[in-house]
Scaffold this motif. Structure first.
Motif, mmCIF file in Angstrom:
data_model
loop_
_atom_site.group_PDB
_atom_site.id
_atom_site.type_symbol
_atom_site.label_atom_id
_atom_site.label_comp_id
_atom_site.label_asym_id
_atom_site.label_seq_id
_atom_site.Cartn_x
_atom_site.Cartn_y
_atom_site.Cartn_z
ATOM 1 N N LEU A 286 2.174 -18.605 -31.550
ATOM 2 C CA LEU A 286 2.926 -17.546 -30.911
ATOM 3 C C LEU A 286 1.964 -16.150 -31.372
ATOM 4 C CD1 LEU A 286 6.318 -18.885 -32.042
ATOM 5 C CD2 LEU A 286 5.066 -18.881 -29.721
ATOM 6 N N ASP A 287 1.525 -16.138 -32.529
ATOM 7 C CA ASP A 287 0.894 -14.939 -33.076
ATOM 8 C C ASP A 287 -0.407 -15.429 -33.796
ATOM 9 O OD1 ASP A 287 2.644 -12.669 -32.737
ATOM 10 O OD2 ASP A 287 3.997 -13.930 -33.711
ATOM 11 N N GLU A 288 -1.452 -14.776 -34.019
ATOM 12 C CA GLU A 288 -2.658 -15.243 -34.652
ATOM 13 C C GLU A 288 -3.420 -13.973 -34.983
ATOM 14 O OE1 GLU A 288 -5.483 -19.110 -34.139
ATOM 15 O OE2 GLU A 288 -5.568 -17.788 -32.510
ATOM 16 N N VAL A 289 -3.825 -13.871 -36.302
ATOM 17 C CA VAL A 289 -4.510 -12.587 -36.748
ATOM 18 C C VAL A 289 -5.642 -13.148 -37.762
ATOM 19 C CG1 VAL A 289 -4.561 -10.671 -38.006
ATOM 20 C CG2 VAL A 289 -2.763 -11.221 -36.425
ATOM 21 N N THR A 290 -6.822 -12.799 -37.339
ATOM 22 C CA THR A 290 -8.092 -12.979 -38.354
ATOM 23 C C THR A 290 -8.575 -11.807 -38.632
ATOM 24 O OG1 THR A 290 -9.563 -13.127 -36.567
ATOM 25 C CG2 THR A 290 -8.437 -15.339 -37.390
ATOM 26 N N ASP A 291 -8.965 -11.730 -39.983
ATOM 27 C CA ASP A 291 -9.665 -10.341 -40.723
ATOM 28 C C ASP A 291 -10.562 -10.731 -41.608
ATOM 29 O OD1 ASP A 291 -10.331 -7.698 -41.193
ATOM 30 O OD2 ASP A 291 -8.504 -7.515 -42.612
ATOM 31 N N HIS A 292 -11.951 -10.894 -41.117
ATOM 32 C CA HIS A 292 -12.842 -11.532 -42.016
ATOM 33 C C HIS A 292 -12.542 -12.970 -42.800
ATOM 34 C CE1 HIS A 292 -14.904 -7.748 -41.817
ATOM 35 N NE2 HIS A 292 -13.818 -7.055 -42.217
ATOM 36 N N GLU A 293 -12.148 -13.242 -43.915
ATOM 37 C CA GLU A 293 -11.965 -14.486 -44.504
ATOM 38 C C GLU A 293 -10.413 -14.676 -44.227
ATOM 39 O OE1 GLU A 293 -11.044 -11.834 -47.742
ATOM 40 O OE2 GLU A 293 -12.664 -11.969 -46.342
ATOM 41 N N ARG A 294 -9.570 -13.866 -44.078
ATOM 42 C CA ARG A 294 -8.150 -14.059 -43.925
ATOM 43 C C ARG A 294 -7.679 -14.472 -42.658
ATOM 44 N NH1 ARG A 294 -6.510 -13.522 -49.215
ATOM 45 N NH2 ARG A 294 -7.437 -11.611 -50.148
ATOM 46 N N TYR A 295 -6.805 -15.299 -42.479
ATOM 47 C CA TYR A 295 -6.284 -15.869 -41.441
ATOM 48 C C TYR A 295 -4.876 -16.125 -41.527
ATOM 49 C CZ TYR A 295 -5.459 -19.398 -37.492
ATOM 50 O OH TYR A 295 -4.977 -20.100 -36.463
ATOM 51 N N SER A 296 -4.055 -15.685 -40.272
ATOM 52 C CA SER A 296 -2.732 -15.927 -40.509
ATOM 53 C C SER A 296 -2.160 -16.452 -38.966
ATOM 54 C CB SER A 296 -1.776 -14.711 -40.677
ATOM 55 O OG SER A 296 -2.028 -13.575 -40.013
ATOM 56 N N SER A 297 -1.126 -16.926 -38.731
ATOM 57 C CA SER A 297 -0.536 -17.534 -37.601
ATOM 58 C C SER A 297 0.814 -17.868 -37.886
ATOM 59 C CB SER A 297 -1.240 -18.742 -37.024
ATOM 60 O OG SER A 297 -0.739 -19.875 -37.839
ATOM 61 N N ARG A 298 1.439 -17.629 -36.686
ATOM 62 C CA ARG A 298 2.848 -18.424 -36.485
ATOM 63 C C ARG A 298 2.983 -18.989 -35.581
ATOM 64 N NH1 ARG A 298 7.680 -16.267 -33.482
ATOM 65 N NH2 ARG A 298 6.372 -14.843 -32.647
ATOM 66 N N HIS A 299 3.111 -20.355 -35.572
ATOM 67 C CA HIS A 299 3.057 -21.234 -34.340
ATOM 68 C C HIS A 299 4.251 -22.509 -34.448
ATOM 69 C CE1 HIS A 299 0.914 -22.839 -37.977
ATOM 70 N NE2 HIS A 299 1.140 -24.100 -37.643
ATOM 71 N N VAL A 300 4.604 -23.088 -33.457
ATOM 72 C CA VAL A 300 5.563 -24.109 -33.199
ATOM 73 C C VAL A 300 4.886 -25.198 -33.001
ATOM 74 C CG1 VAL A 300 7.474 -24.755 -31.672
ATOM 75 C CG2 VAL A 300 7.061 -22.224 -32.151
ATOM 76 N N VAL A 301 5.202 -26.239 -34.078
ATOM 77 C CA VAL A 301 4.742 -27.577 -33.571
ATOM 78 C C VAL A 301 5.891 -28.422 -32.927
ATOM 79 C CG1 VAL A 301 3.687 -29.481 -34.956
ATOM 80 C CG2 VAL A 301 3.467 -27.136 -35.546
ATOM 81 N N ASP A 302 5.446 -29.159 -31.832
ATOM 82 C CA ASP A 302 6.443 -30.089 -31.384
ATOM 83 C C ASP A 302 5.907 -31.483 -31.554
ATOM 84 O OD1 ASP A 302 8.453 -28.821 -29.556
ATOM 85 O OD2 ASP A 302 6.682 -27.819 -29.043
ATOM 86 N N ILE A 303 6.585 -32.594 -32.345
ATOM 87 C CA ILE A 303 5.989 -33.571 -32.758
ATOM 88 C C ILE A 303 6.911 -34.666 -32.078
ATOM 89 C CG2 ILE A 303 5.750 -35.240 -34.736
ATOM 90 C CD1 ILE A 303 5.303 -32.326 -36.387
ATOM 91 N N VAL A 304 6.076 -35.813 -31.527
ATOM 92 C CA VAL A 304 6.766 -37.072 -31.068
ATOM 93 C C VAL A 304 6.365 -38.032 -32.246
ATOM 94 C CG1 VAL A 304 7.124 -38.755 -29.325
ATOM 95 C CG2 VAL A 304 6.762 -36.335 -28.780
ATOM 96 N N LYS A 305 7.354 -38.613 -33.104
ATOM 97 C CA LYS A 305 7.056 -39.581 -34.224
ATOM 98 C C LYS A 305 6.631 -40.930 -33.258
ATOM 99 C CE LYS A 305 10.021 -39.170 -37.327
ATOM 100 N NZ LYS A 305 11.114 -38.875 -38.560
ATOM 101 N N THR A 306 6.366 -41.713 -34.189
ATOM 102 C CA THR A 306 6.011 -43.034 -33.650
ATOM 103 C C THR A 306 7.253 -43.974 -33.240
ATOM 104 O OG1 THR A 306 5.742 -43.949 -35.925
ATOM 105 C CG2 THR A 306 3.761 -43.236 -34.677
ATOM 106 N N ASP A 307 8.392 -43.487 -33.850
ATOM 107 C CA ASP A 307 9.758 -44.122 -33.496
ATOM 108 C C ASP A 307 10.238 -43.573 -32.280
ATOM 109 O OD1 ASP A 307 10.790 -41.569 -34.497
ATOM 110 O OD2 ASP A 307 11.730 -42.571 -35.998
ATOM 111 N N GLY A 308 9.525 -42.752 -31.644
ATOM 112 C CA GLY A 308 9.954 -41.613 -30.507
ATOM 113 C C GLY A 308 10.933 -40.598 -30.798
ATOM 114 N N SER A 309 11.380 -40.223 -31.917
ATOM 115 C CA SER A 309 12.248 -39.273 -32.369
ATOM 116 C C SER A 309 11.402 -37.883 -32.207
ATOM 117 C CB SER A 309 12.893 -39.097 -33.715
ATOM 118 O OG SER A 309 11.741 -39.338 -34.455
#
Length: 129
Positions: A65-88
């Motif tokens: 959703l958001d990603e910023v880099t400044d030399h050695e600094r890194y930041s992000s806001r992200h969404v992770v959608d996961i399907v587990k092995t049990d299907g949940s």
């Protein structure tokens, strides 16, 4: 060398088929450490966590959703959608701040996760082993 980004790293770590040691070496420095929801992991603990996720997760989709880099600094806001092995399904929003070395590999990540979908037991997925 191109700097690591969280979407590529997570897709390789959890969704990829390359050996775990190779993937970790590609994106993370040997002195890497991570704090997730207040709990610190050293390099060995991080490898243990990712190994667990590779067994527990069938598919992962990362939306940055958001990603910023400044030399050695890194930041992000992200969404992770996961399907587990049990299907949940698990959906988490992640706020991440980190540092990278001169080779573009992560040396430190500090993140907080917010559960958007999933069961109460899935809240600890960011620290699971």
């Amino acid at each position: 060398m191109m700097a690591a980004d969280i979407k590529t790293a997570l897709n390789d770590l959890i969704g990829g088929s390359d050996p775990l040691e190779d993937v970790i070496a590609r994106h993370f420095a040997p002195n890497y450490r991570q704090r997730t929801n207040g709990i610190w992991d050293d390099f060995a603990g991080f490898k243990e966590h990712i190994s667990y996720l590779r067994d527990a997760v069938r598919r992962i989709d990362v939306t940055v959703l958001d990603e910023v880099t400044d030399h050695e600094r890194y930041s992000s806001r992200h969404v992770v959608d996961i399907v587990k092995t049990d299907g949940s399904l698990v959906k988490q929003e992640v706020y991440l701040f980190g540092e990278q070395n001169v080779d573009g590999k992560f040396t430190r990540v500090e993140e907080v996760t917010m559960m958007l979908e999933g069961t109460e037991s899935d809240r600890g997925l960011g620290n699971a082993r």
